[in-house]
Design an enzyme around this catalytic site. Structure first.
Site, PDB file in Angstrom:
ATOM      1  N   HIS A 101       0.862  -1.178   0.000  1.00  0.00           N
ATOM      2  CA  HIS A 101       0.000   0.000   0.000  1.00  0.00           C
ATOM      3  C   HIS A 101       0.905   1.237   0.000  1.00  0.00           C
ATOM      4  CE1 HIS A 101      -3.049  -2.831   2.047  1.00  0.00           C
ATOM      5  NE2 HIS A 101      -3.232  -2.812   0.734  1.00  0.00           N
ATOM      6  N   GLU A 130       1.426   4.116   2.628  1.00  0.00           N
ATOM      7  CA  GLU A 130       1.919   3.764   3.965  1.00  0.00           C
ATOM      8  C   GLU A 130       3.441   3.889   3.985  1.00  0.00           C
ATOM      9  OE1 GLU A 130      -1.964   0.856   4.197  1.00  0.00           O
ATOM     10  OE2 GLU A 130       0.007  -0.062   4.385  1.00  0.00           O
ATOM     11  N   GLU A 166       1.838  -3.600  11.484  1.00  0.00           N
ATOM     12  CA  GLU A 166       1.119  -2.339  11.270  1.00  0.00           C
ATOM     13  C   GLU A 166       1.670  -1.253  12.187  1.00  0.00           C
ATOM     14  OE1 GLU A 166      -1.252  -1.684   9.089  1.00  0.00           O
ATOM     15  OE2 GLU A 166      -1.975  -3.671   8.448  1.00  0.00           O
TER      16      GLU A 166
HETATM   17 ZN    ZN Z   1      -1.591  -1.547   4.318  1.00  0.00          ZN
END
Ligand code: ZN
Length: 374
Positions: A166, A169, A335
């Site tokens: 992504h 990010e 994350e």
């Molecule tokens: Zn992501």
């Protein structure tokens, strides 16, 4: 007043630019996709005055809950990104700044430019323990670059780390930069020991096209790469196709996929408890990793995160789940927050490149502890 997004990873649309107290903006969606949330633009105006910005389509973004408690980052020198007063009223994102200089940049998070990505590859590959190779090209014709660190012949274990499926990010590539610097530090005993028995395969940017285009979540064709792992194609998702092909060719003992989360103000992992082959051994590897990460970094925790998958209900289109099932070993999504770590907040900078790099440096310890269990 003047606004531009015509540069690497720029993203903003100007709706109204007459009233300094009501500058109206919209975030552009990813090409051929509904997703949007990443923004990055330069603002120029008379200094020593205050300006107020309104992102008027904030509530239609991919993760509107991500705006709650979020603060925009700004920079005068494009090096240091500080947080500014921001408010979300459920519809618009409002932020204001009294200009100290005539030109300032704003972004969703500290950008990680394509030039910096190329610098990283070129700097790292000067180390004799590193080999840089190109797996193929993206849809926009950019390189899919792989770094091999360590000796594949004598290594007992293979570790894969990838970031920025992504592209918005950006903290994910800051994380990888911090990890690589520590791994190659010849005065670091943990890194030295780790490289005696481990070879690392690192994909610092899985989505260079989306990064340059200023996308939040997709590649040049509007494809969310982290839903492509069961059936990637050269036509729609060459990034995953090429990476996956290499992983299947070389194999792996531990996989990490680095991300940022718009909403959750903590660092956490998402594991493989929902993949069909999950067993006690896999669970032990996960527990070992988490305990070691918490022991070395108070920025990592295991209280807050995503809801756990029920047995057998993992979505195998997701990279970490597909890899965990395919290789039947530890495969974590890591994350980091766009906001801050609420356990250890930093008022001026929030979650930042420096802190992402430190978390990347610290990941070597849980990797080492988990490998010892194999
Ligand atoms: Zn992501």
């Amino acid at each position: 007043m003047y606004i531009t997004d015509n540069f690497d990873s720029g993203n903003i649309r100007v709706i109204a630019l007459q009233d300094p107290q009501d500058i109206q903006l919209e975030i552009k969606h990813d090409n051929q996709s509904e997703f949007f949330q990443w923004f990055h633009f330069r603002f120029e105006a008379e200094q020593a005055q205050s300006y107020q910005f309104h992102i008027i389509n904030a509530s239609q973004s991919a993760y509107p809950q991500g705006w709650q408690g979020y603060q925009v980052v700004a920079s005068y020198d494009r090096q240091q990104w500080f947080r500014i007063d921001t408010d979300y009223d459920g519809e618009q994102l409002k932020f204001s700044l009294a200009l100290e200089q005539s030109s300032v940049y704003f972004a969703y998070f500290a950008p990680y430019s394509y030039e910096r990505h190329l610098d990283l590859l070129q700097t790292i590959q000067q180390d004799p323990r590193v080999r840089l190779s190109t797996l193929g090209q993206t849809l926009d014709g950019r390189d899919m670059s792989l770094l091999q660190i360590g000796d594949a012949e004598q290594a007992k274990h293979k570790v894969w780390v990838m970031a920025r499926q992504h592209p918005g990010e950006t903290m994910a590539e800051w994380f990888v930069e911090g990890m690589l610097a520590t791994l190659l530090d010849e005065d670091n005993p943990l890194a030295k020991k780790l490289l005696e028995e481990t070879v690392f395969y690192v994909l610092p940017n899985m989505n260079p096209d989306g990064s340059v285009r200023g996308h939040l979540r997709t590649n040049a064709a509007g494809i969310n790469l982290n839903r492509e792992w069961q059936n990637p194609s050269m036509e729609h998702s060459p990034e995953v196709f090429l990476a996956r092909q290499k992983m299947l060719e070389l194999g792996g003992d531990l996989f990490l996929d680095i991300h940022g989360d718009e909403s959750v103000p903590y660092n956490f992992v998402a594991g493989c408890e929902g993949v069909p082959s999950y067993d006690a051994r896999h669970q032990l590897l996960e527990e070992t990793f988490k305990q070691a990460y918490m022991a070395i970094s108070p920025d990592f925790q295991d209280q807050h995160g995503y809801a756990k998958n029920k047995p057998g209900e993992a979505n195998l289109k997701i990279g970490a789940a597909w890899l965990g099932e395919q290789f039947k070993t530890l495969s974590y999504t890591i994350e980091m927050p766009f906001k801050d770590n609420a356990d250890l907040p930093d008022e001026d900078y929030g979650w930042s490149p420096e802190r992402a790099m430190q978390l990347g440096a610290d990941v070597l310890f849980p990797i080492k502890q988990s490998l010892a269990r194999l």
